[in-house]
Motif scaffolding. Structure first.
Motif, PDB file in Angstrom:
ATOM      1  N   ARG A  54       0.858  -1.192   0.000  1.00  0.00           N
ATOM      2  CA  ARG A  54       0.000   0.000   0.000  1.00  0.00           C
ATOM      3  C   ARG A  54       0.887   1.232   0.000  1.00  0.00           C
ATOM      4  O   ARG A  54       2.056   1.174   0.402  1.00  0.00           O
ATOM      5  CB  ARG A  54      -0.948   0.017   1.199  1.00  0.00           C
ATOM      6  N   GLY A  55       0.325   2.318  -0.471  1.00  0.00           N
ATOM      7  CA  GLY A  55       1.126   3.534  -0.518  1.00  0.00           C
ATOM      8  C   GLY A  55       0.323   4.710  -1.038  1.00  0.00           C
ATOM      9  O   GLY A  55      -0.879   4.605  -1.303  1.00  0.00           O
ATOM     10  N   THR A  56       0.994   5.826  -1.191  1.00  0.00           N
ATOM     11  CA  THR A  56       0.376   7.068  -1.654  1.00  0.00           C
ATOM     12  C   THR A  56       1.229   7.683  -2.748  1.00  0.00           C
ATOM     13  O   THR A  56       2.455   7.750  -2.623  1.00  0.00           O
ATOM     14  CB  THR A  56       0.228   8.070  -0.493  1.00  0.00           C
ATOM     15  N   ILE A  57       0.592   8.125  -3.819  1.00  0.00           N
ATOM     16  CA  ILE A  57       1.262   8.849  -4.899  1.00  0.00           C
ATOM     17  C   ILE A  57       0.858  10.315  -4.770  1.00  0.00           C
ATOM     18  O   ILE A  57      -0.316  10.654  -4.891  1.00  0.00           O
ATOM     19  CB  ILE A  57       0.859   8.302  -6.281  1.00  0.00           C
ATOM     20  N   ASP A  58       1.816  11.155  -4.488  1.00  0.00           N
ATOM     21  CA  ASP A  58       1.563  12.587  -4.287  1.00  0.00           C
ATOM     22  C   ASP A  58       2.398  13.351  -5.302  1.00  0.00           C
ATOM     23  O   ASP A  58       3.528  13.778  -5.025  1.00  0.00           O
ATOM     24  CB  ASP A  58       1.934  12.975  -2.852  1.00  0.00           C
ATOM     25  N   LEU A  59       1.859  13.505  -6.516  1.00  0.00           N
ATOM     26  CA  LEU A  59       2.572  14.154  -7.605  1.00  0.00           C
ATOM     27  C   LEU A  59       1.629  15.113  -8.327  1.00  0.00           C
ATOM     28  O   LEU A  59       0.487  14.748  -8.635  1.00  0.00           O
ATOM     29  CB  LEU A  59       3.100  13.111  -8.606  1.00  0.00           C
ATOM     30  N   PRO A  60       2.092  16.331  -8.621  1.00  0.00           N
ATOM     31  CA  PRO A  60       1.221  17.319  -9.276  1.00  0.00           C
ATOM     32  C   PRO A  60       0.952  16.967 -10.738  1.00  0.00           C
ATOM     33  O   PRO A  60       1.799  16.394 -11.421  1.00  0.00           O
ATOM     34  CB  PRO A  60       2.020  18.616  -9.154  1.00  0.00           C
ATOM     35  N   ILE A  61      -0.221  17.329 -11.201  1.00  0.00           N
ATOM     36  CA  ILE A  61      -0.633  17.020 -12.570  1.00  0.00           C
ATOM     37  C   ILE A  61      -0.966  18.309 -13.312  1.00  0.00           C
ATOM     38  O   ILE A  61      -1.606  19.207 -12.769  1.00  0.00           O
ATOM     39  CB  ILE A  61      -1.845  16.074 -12.566  1.00  0.00           C
ATOM     40  N   GLY A  62      -0.524  18.373 -14.565  1.00  0.00           N
ATOM     41  CA  GLY A  62      -0.817  19.535 -15.391  1.00  0.00           C
ATOM     42  C   GLY A  62      -1.258  19.127 -16.775  1.00  0.00           C
ATOM     43  O   GLY A  62      -1.187  17.951 -17.152  1.00  0.00           O
ATOM     44  N   LYS A  63      -1.730  20.106 -17.555  1.00  0.00           N
ATOM     45  CA  LYS A  63      -2.162  19.862 -18.920  1.00  0.00           C
ATOM     46  C   LYS A  63      -0.971  19.890 -19.867  1.00  0.00           C
ATOM     47  O   LYS A  63      -0.076  20.727 -19.732  1.00  0.00           O
ATOM     48  CB  LYS A  63      -3.174  20.922 -19.361  1.00  0.00           C
ATOM     49  N   VAL A  64      -0.961  18.992 -20.842  1.00  0.00           N
ATOM     50  CA  VAL A  64       0.067  19.018 -21.874  1.00  0.00           C
ATOM     51  C   VAL A  64      -0.254  20.176 -22.824  1.00  0.00           C
ATOM     52  O   VAL A  64      -1.357  20.241 -23.368  1.00  0.00           O
ATOM     53  CB  VAL A  64       0.106  17.689 -22.652  1.00  0.00           C
ATOM     54  N   PRO A  65       0.681  21.108 -23.019  1.00  0.00           N
ATOM     55  CA  PRO A  65       0.415  22.257 -23.896  1.00  0.00           C
ATOM     56  C   PRO A  65      -0.018  21.818 -25.295  1.00  0.00           C
ATOM     57  O   PRO A  65       0.567  20.905 -25.880  1.00  0.00           O
ATOM     58  CB  PRO A  65       1.771  22.983 -23.941  1.00  0.00           C
TER      59      PRO A  65
ATOM     60  N   ILE B 175      -3.324  13.610  -5.237  1.00  0.00           N
ATOM     61  CA  ILE B 175      -2.961  12.568  -4.265  1.00  0.00           C
ATOM     62  C   ILE B 175      -3.834  11.340  -4.492  1.00  0.00           C
ATOM     63  O   ILE B 175      -5.061  11.417  -4.473  1.00  0.00           O
ATOM     64  CB  ILE B 175      -3.143  13.073  -2.818  1.00  0.00           C
ATOM     65  N   THR B 176      -3.175  10.211  -4.712  1.00  0.00           N
ATOM     66  CA  THR B 176      -3.857   8.925  -4.919  1.00  0.00           C
ATOM     67  C   THR B 176      -3.323   7.908  -3.916  1.00  0.00           C
ATOM     68  O   THR B 176      -2.109   7.743  -3.793  1.00  0.00           O
ATOM     69  CB  THR B 176      -3.607   8.397  -6.344  1.00  0.00           C
ATOM     70  N   HIS B 177      -4.217   7.232  -3.211  1.00  0.00           N
ATOM     71  CA  HIS B 177      -3.830   6.162  -2.295  1.00  0.00           C
ATOM     72  C   HIS B 177      -4.152   4.824  -2.942  1.00  0.00           C
ATOM     73  O   HIS B 177      -5.154   4.689  -3.647  1.00  0.00           O
ATOM     74  CB  HIS B 177      -4.605   6.284  -0.978  1.00  0.00           C
ATOM     75  N   TYR B 178      -3.301   3.827  -2.720  1.00  0.00           N
ATOM     76  CA  TYR B 178      -3.538   2.511  -3.321  1.00  0.00           C
ATOM     77  C   TYR B 178      -3.236   1.379  -2.348  1.00  0.00           C
ATOM     78  O   TYR B 178      -2.499   1.543  -1.373  1.00  0.00           O
ATOM     79  CB  TYR B 178      -2.688   2.341  -4.591  1.00  0.00           C
ATOM     80  N   GLU B 179      -3.826   0.246  -2.651  1.00  0.00           N
ATOM     81  CA  GLU B 179      -3.583  -0.993  -1.901  1.00  0.00           C
ATOM     82  C   GLU B 179      -3.576  -2.153  -2.888  1.00  0.00           C
ATOM     83  O   GLU B 179      -4.453  -2.236  -3.753  1.00  0.00           O
ATOM     84  CB  GLU B 179      -4.674  -1.206  -0.858  1.00  0.00           C
ATOM     85  N   VAL B 180      -2.579  -3.021  -2.792  1.00  0.00           N
ATOM     86  CA  VAL B 180      -2.501  -4.174  -3.674  1.00  0.00           C
ATOM     87  C   VAL B 180      -3.477  -5.238  -3.185  1.00  0.00           C
ATOM     88  O   VAL B 180      -3.414  -5.667  -2.031  1.00  0.00           O
ATOM     89  CB  VAL B 180      -1.070  -4.749  -3.727  1.00  0.00           C
ATOM     90  N   VAL B 181      -4.367  -5.664  -4.069  1.00  0.00           N
ATOM     91  CA  VAL B 181      -5.383  -6.664  -3.731  1.00  0.00           C
ATOM     92  C   VAL B 181      -4.938  -8.057  -4.150  1.00  0.00           C
ATOM     93  O   VAL B 181      -5.185  -9.049  -3.457  1.00  0.00           O
ATOM     94  CB  VAL B 181      -6.728  -6.313  -4.418  1.00  0.00           C
ATOM     95  N   GLU B 182      -4.262  -8.152  -5.286  1.00  0.00           N
ATOM     96  CA  GLU B 182      -3.823  -9.447  -5.815  1.00  0.00           C
ATOM     97  C   GLU B 182      -2.594  -9.218  -6.691  1.00  0.00           C
ATOM     98  O   GLU B 182      -2.478  -8.193  -7.360  1.00  0.00           O
ATOM     99  CB  GLU B 182      -4.949 -10.089  -6.627  1.00  0.00           C
ATOM    100  N   ARG B 183      -1.669 -10.193  -6.682  1.00  0.00           N
ATOM    101  CA  ARG B 183      -0.460 -10.098  -7.496  1.00  0.00           C
ATOM    102  C   ARG B 183      -0.385 -11.272  -8.472  1.00  0.00           C
ATOM    103  O   ARG B 183      -0.758 -12.399  -8.132  1.00  0.00           O
ATOM    104  CB  ARG B 183       0.793 -10.100  -6.615  1.00  0.00           C
ATOM    105  N   PHE B 184       0.118 -10.988  -9.684  1.00  0.00           N
ATOM    106  CA  PHE B 184       0.365 -12.018 -10.690  1.00  0.00           C
ATOM    107  C   PHE B 184       1.840 -11.960 -11.075  1.00  0.00           C
ATOM    108  O   PHE B 184       2.608 -11.182 -10.497  1.00  0.00           O
ATOM    109  CB  PHE B 184      -0.523 -11.783 -11.910  1.00  0.00           C
ATOM    110  N   SER B 185       2.238 -12.754 -12.060  1.00  0.00           N
ATOM    111  CA  SER B 185       3.643 -12.780 -12.474  1.00  0.00           C
ATOM    112  C   SER B 185       4.124 -11.404 -12.915  1.00  0.00           C
ATOM    113  O   SER B 185       5.210 -10.953 -12.528  1.00  0.00           O
ATOM    114  CB  SER B 185       3.845 -13.782 -13.616  1.00  0.00           C
ATOM    115  N   HIS B 186       3.318 -10.743 -13.741  1.00  0.00           N
ATOM    116  CA  HIS B 186       3.735  -9.447 -14.289  1.00  0.00           C
ATOM    117  C   HIS B 186       2.625  -8.399 -14.202  1.00  0.00           C
ATOM    118  O   HIS B 186       2.578  -7.471 -15.010  1.00  0.00           O
ATOM    119  CB  HIS B 186       4.174  -9.613 -15.742  1.00  0.00           C
TER     120      HIS B 186
END
Length: 307
Positions: free
Chosen positions: A182-193, A211-222
């Motif tokens: 689990r973790g948090t992605i805290d990165l600013p987002i802008g429009k591509v000119p 800010i996006t929070h996530y949790e891994v529910v299931e893992r596969f090979s790739h």
């Protein structure tokens, strides 16, 4: 169809002696404009009588508000478009939007949108409403959306969203295995000119915090299955954030390798799975869930088989 909708409130002991307008603002969060309309059209009664908004109310007084919901409705051609109604009442409708469905007609998508389908659905029931999305989804993202059925409902729910008084989770299938469960992605987002549709990680003054929070529910090979929660609501936020950390959503044509993954799924594997809001009439929290769609189930089957 009725042109009005009724709201009621019984004055509590804590509200005894307060101004009527104070109680109205606290209980119903009416905007200043709506308060002026209610006052001008005399649409608020206390114990069956109209009183001035600066009058004081007493414990157990019954306040009745009759909202005029008749309005000029924008013309959108009614069309039978597939979607599922998850819940509906006199104030809002919650739908499960299928993938490959635009929410509202645009220059390049005049037909086959969710709005076309809703107009058709309501007309079959003898109703007529404006399309008032409270939440939105990309064309190829499936899942829960809530729309208000009148102006007050939209204003109330939009205010709840702005104050982050809601819970909303997504289900995504991404490339690779994330290092942390689990973790948090805290990165600013802008429009591509010069490219209105695209977004990117933008550390300049033009970028907006996301800010996006996530949790891994299931893992596969790739690959990995994630549950995600948004703290902010930027356009393409989940898709941009996951791509930026090296785990693009499978099937995403804009931020991943979607063109090469048509054999797996024909769109980004992203689904708005759950939604919880504070209901304007029930004065309580209401929650909904939408099952994982068939194309994502099929993708999960392939990944489990090949892992």
């Amino acid at each position: 169809m009725s042109k009005t909708t009724l709201f009621q409130h019984v004055v509590t002991p804590e509200e005894d002696g307060e101004l009527l307008e104070t109680v109205l603002r606290k209980q119903f969060r009416f905007s200043r404009r709506m308060m002026r309309v209610l006052k001008h059209e005399k649409r608020v009664w206390v114990n069956g009588e109209w009183i001035f908004f600066r009058s004081r109310v007493k414990e157990m007084d019954l306040i009745r508000i009759e909202l005029n919901i008749a309005e000029d409705v924008e013309y959108i051609s009614p069309e039978e478009v597939p979607f599922t109604v998850v819940d509906e009442d006199e104030d809002l409708i919650v739908v499960n939007k299928p993938p490959n469905t635009v929410v509202h007609p645009t220059g390049s998508h005049q037909h086959g949108t969710l709005a076309n389908g809703l107009i058709y659905y309501w007309q079959q029931r003898g109703e007529n409403h404006k399309i008032r999305p409270v939440t939105r989804l990309d064309k190829d993202t499936s899942g829960l959306m809530v729309l208000a059925k009148h102006a007050y409902g939209h204003a109330f729910l939009a205010d709840q969203m702005a104050k982050k008084r809601y819970e909303r989770s997504y289900f995504a299938i991404v490339h690779g295995n994330l290092i942390h469960d689990r973790g948090t992605i805290d990165l600013p987002i802008g429009k591509v000119p010069d490219v209105p549709l695209l977004r990117f990680i933008d550390f300049s003054e033009e970028g907006s915090r996301a800010i996006t929070h996530y949790e891994v529910v299931e893992r596969f090979s790739h690959a990995s299955v994630l549950r995600l929660w948004l703290e902010t609501g930027r356009t393409h936020q989940i898709r941009v954030h996951l791509s930026s950390i090296g785990h693009p959503i499978i099937g995403d044509e804009l931020y991943g390798n979607g063109e090469e993954e048509k054999h797996l799924i024909g769109r980004q594997a992203l689904h708005a799975k759950s939604l919880k809001l504070y209901h304007l009439r029930k004065r309580d929290w209401v929650a909904w869930e939408a099952p994982i769609p068939e194309d994502m189930k099929q993708l999960l089957h392939i990944l489990r088989r090949d892992s």
